[in-house]
Scaffold this motif. Structure first.
Motif, PDB file in Angstrom:
ATOM      1  N   LEU A 106       0.839  -1.204   0.000  1.00 45.00           N
ATOM      2  CA  LEU A 106       0.000   0.000   0.000  1.00 45.00           C
ATOM      3  C   LEU A 106       0.870   1.249   0.000  1.00 45.00           C
ATOM      4  CD1 LEU A 106      -2.777   1.332   0.132  1.00 45.00           C
ATOM      5  CD2 LEU A 106      -2.686   1.110   2.638  1.00 45.00           C
ATOM      6  N   LEU A 107       1.977   1.216   0.712  1.00 40.33           N
ATOM      7  CA  LEU A 107       2.895   2.355   0.741  1.00 40.33           C
ATOM      8  C   LEU A 107       3.391   2.678  -0.668  1.00 40.33           C
ATOM      9  CD1 LEU A 107       4.613   4.428   2.303  1.00 40.33           C
ATOM     10  CD2 LEU A 107       6.349   2.637   2.545  1.00 40.33           C
ATOM     11  N   ARG A 108       3.708   1.650  -1.434  1.00 43.45           N
ATOM     12  CA  ARG A 108       4.185   1.878  -2.804  1.00 43.45           C
ATOM     13  C   ARG A 108       3.105   2.555  -3.643  1.00 43.45           C
ATOM     14  NH1 ARG A 108       6.142  -2.673  -7.271  1.00 43.45           N
ATOM     15  NH2 ARG A 108       6.545  -1.172  -8.943  1.00 43.45           N
TER      16      ARG A 108
ATOM     17  N   PHE B  61       1.534  -0.826  -8.465  1.00 46.04           N
ATOM     18  CA  PHE B  61       1.498  -2.032  -7.637  1.00 46.04           C
ATOM     19  C   PHE B  61       1.657  -3.236  -8.556  1.00 46.04           C
ATOM     20  CE2 PHE B  61      -2.735  -1.653  -9.260  1.00 46.04           C
ATOM     21  CZ  PHE B  61      -3.210  -2.961  -9.393  1.00 46.04           C
ATOM     22  N   GLU B  62       1.809  -4.397  -7.964  1.00 44.50           N
ATOM     23  CA  GLU B  62       1.851  -5.653  -8.703  1.00 44.50           C
ATOM     24  C   GLU B  62       0.827  -6.602  -8.096  1.00 44.50           C
ATOM     25  OE1 GLU B  62       5.824  -6.999  -8.292  1.00 44.50           O
ATOM     26  OE2 GLU B  62       6.693  -5.351  -9.475  1.00 44.50           O
ATOM     27  N   ARG B  63       0.145  -7.354  -8.944  1.00 47.06           N
ATOM     28  CA  ARG B  63      -0.770  -8.368  -8.426  1.00 47.06           C
ATOM     29  C   ARG B  63       0.039  -9.443  -7.699  1.00 47.06           C
ATOM     30  NH1 ARG B  63      -2.735  -8.521 -14.008  1.00 47.06           N
ATOM     31  NH2 ARG B  63      -4.254  -6.841 -14.273  1.00 47.06           N
TER      32      ARG B  63
ATOM     33  N   ARG C 246       3.733   0.617  10.021  1.00 46.25           N
ATOM     34  CA  ARG C 246       4.852   1.354   9.436  1.00 46.25           C
ATOM     35  C   ARG C 246       4.671   2.856   9.630  1.00 46.25           C
ATOM     36  NH1 ARG C 246       7.644  -1.578   4.834  1.00 46.25           N
ATOM     37  NH2 ARG C 246       8.418   0.528   4.406  1.00 46.25           N
ATOM     38  N   SER C 247       5.719   3.503  10.096  1.00 40.72           N
ATOM     39  CA  SER C 247       5.649   4.944  10.310  1.00 40.72           C
ATOM     40  C   SER C 247       5.530   5.693   8.986  1.00 40.72           C
ATOM     41  CB  SER C 247       6.882   5.436  11.082  1.00 40.72           C
ATOM     42  OG  SER C 247       8.074   5.131  10.359  1.00 40.72           O
TER      43      SER C 247
ATOM     44  N   LEU D 242      -0.646   8.153   4.882  1.00 44.83           N
ATOM     45  CA  LEU D 242      -2.102   8.074   5.018  1.00 44.83           C
ATOM     46  C   LEU D 242      -2.693   9.316   5.671  1.00 44.83           C
ATOM     47  CD1 LEU D 242      -2.624   4.377   6.228  1.00 44.83           C
ATOM     48  CD2 LEU D 242      -3.274   5.326   4.010  1.00 44.83           C
ATOM     49  N   SER D 243      -1.960   9.907   6.591  1.00 41.51           N
ATOM     50  CA  SER D 243      -2.511  10.986   7.410  1.00 41.51           C
ATOM     51  C   SER D 243      -2.199  12.375   6.848  1.00 41.51           C
ATOM     52  CB  SER D 243      -1.981  10.880   8.845  1.00 41.51           C
ATOM     53  OG  SER D 243      -0.560  10.925   8.863  1.00 41.51           O
TER      54      SER D 243
END
Length: 474
Positions: free
Chosen positions: A256-258, A265-267, A298-299, A305-306
């Motif tokens: 998700l970070l990527r 992303f990759e499946r 993960r920080s 996200l925030s």
């Protein structure tokens, strides 16, 4: 009344859907060919469409493309034979909700339709700032109700962030309305005409969550018999809502970070980067800062996200909103329960004010529904409240299920014209059972799940939906 449109040239399939899914709240419409299906789609504006890929007058995929141009918000579920697997996958890439292979399994189809109807409601019906004094019935959209200062700040935050293409993190206890706020942000954004996908990360086992979000390639794992398109890919050009994001595994967090960093992303099982343009709205009832300090989240993902954070206050901190919300739910559900309850007696409000509301607004909604089962007249009296809220916790945890499911209870629901009596009775019995088992295990959910014979994920989901405060048992 929600509408299901089934387009299939097999009469037996159409009759099976009509028998299985026609209820007082669901209308099933049938079409034997593409032309008839397209006409019904325009005329009836269904909430969900079940579409066969092989039709006598056209290819189902071509029909899907035409119908998507008319209304791209409707979830489509394809049913197909094994000979059209590639077409089914292509349809999912183009925005179809899901696909199933014939012969169909009723339970699998029912579960999929329930999710599709819920998604349709979230995408098609814009949450309202409710008119607390106006008339109400069970057919209204979800509403954001509240007058307190904290909720006014939430309204302002929605207005500020909706039009911006920014990641949003919604923080708040279970039942505070995070999903409805996510819907409001989506509907007021520039992506409101695009797809909306939602995933509850706590309700899906870790082993399956990565595939649910990112999809997988054929052969990626033991049961990966065919390629699957994930919800992130389906949300391309729109919005992906990740509820309970704090429950993600470290591997899924990394992927998700990527996505947040470079929109690729990759499946699962694949090595080809896929570009996607999707806005992420995440929500959690966990203290993410604490999880970061404990090494469980993960920080770098937390900071991504925030970008914008909206805090939803618990019900106990929403001064003056309890009465407003309770009367809103009474008006909303009175017609459904065959009652005409409009307001609360002062003594009832005093009891509600004393309760802690661990399940927040969702628990209050449930309590108002339970109260309507036994209510009489136009005023909700204390006698109509369920025991737990009325303060009799011991009676609630020690009572016999037969006391709840009495002849009087059944007779009242039959008189009210209930078409969901089984679910109502099961919800009451489940709450009693789970509460008593948690008390026995002093709040140990793993031990409670073992005793109940269900997974810990299922137990956590039920605790959330029933508004059970686990802290009272520890």
């Amino acid at each position: 009344m929600q509408r299901l449109l089934v387009i299939d040239d097999e009469a037996s399939i159409l009759k099976a859907f009509e028998r299985a899914f026609t209820t007082k709240t669901t209308e099933v419409l049938s079409a034997k060919c593409a032309a008839e299906g397209e006409a019904l789609f325009v005329q009836a504006q269904p909430d969900v469409v079940v579409l066969d890929l092989s039709l006598p007058d056209t290819n189902g995929l071509d029909l899907f493309k035409r119908l998507r141009e008319i209304d791209p918000r409707v979830p489509f579920i394809f049913i197909t034979g094994h000979g059209t697997v590639e077409s089914a996958i292509e349809a999912t890439k183009l925005g179809a909700y899901d696909y199933l292979f014939k012969p169909l399994e009723l339970d699998e189809m029912r579960a999929l339709l329930d999710k599709a109807f819920n998604l349709s409601r979230m995408v098609r019906v814009q949450p309202l700032l409710a008119d607390e004094e106006g008339p109400m019935d069970g057919a209204v959209a979800d509403a954001i109700v509240g007058r307190c200062h904290a909720m006014k700040e939430v309204y302002k935050a929605i207005g500020r962030v909706a039009s911006q293409n920014l990641t949003v993190l919604l923080l708040g206890e279970s039942g505070t309305g995070k999903e409805v706020v996510a819907q409001a942000i989506y509907h007021h954004s520039a992506r409101s005409k695009g797809p909306f996908q939602a995933i509850n990360c706590a309700a899906i086992p870790d082993a399956l969550l990565e595939s649910e979000i990112f999809g997988h390639e054929k052969g990626a794992f033991t049961d990966a018999h065919r390629q699957r398109i994930g919800k992130l890919e389906q949300a391309d050009g729109g919005t992906l809502f990740l509820d309970e994001v704090g429950d993600m595994s470290p591997m899924t967090q990394a992927k998700l970070l990527r996505v947040l960093q470079d929109q690729t992303f990759e499946r699962v099982g694949g090595n080809t980067p896929i570009q996607v343009d999707a806005r992420i709205i995440a929500a959690t009832n966990h203290d993410l800062k604490k999880l970061v300090s404990e090494g469980l989240f993960r920080s770098d993902l937390y900071f991504r996200l925030s970008v914008v954070t909206i805090h939803l206050p618990p019900l106990r901190e929403r001064e003056g909103d309890l009465k407003v919300l309770a009367e809103y739910f009474l008006r909303r559900y009175s017609k459904e329960f065959g009652k005409d309850v409009r307001t609360l007696a002062p003594e009832t409000l005093e009891i509600l004010d004393r309760y802690h509301w661990p399940g927040n607004v969702r628990e209050l909604e449930s309590v108002m529904k339970q109260s309507l089962l036994t209510a009489r007249g136009n005023v909700l009296l204390p006698d109509f409240l369920p025991p737990l809220v009325a303060g009799d916790r011991n009676a609630d945890s020690q009572s016999d299920a037969s006391g709840f499911l009495s002849q009087q209870f059944v007779a009242e629901r039959l008189e009210a014209g209930s078409d969901n009596l089984y679910a109502e009775a099961i919800a009451i019995a489940e709450r009693q059972l789970i509460t008593q088992v948690l008390a026995f295990t002093t709040g140990n959910q793993l031990k409670a799940a073992t005793i109940l014979g269900i997974s810990r994920v299922t137990l956590r989901s039920k605790i959330k939906s029933l508004g059970i405060d686990v802290s009272q048992f520890t």
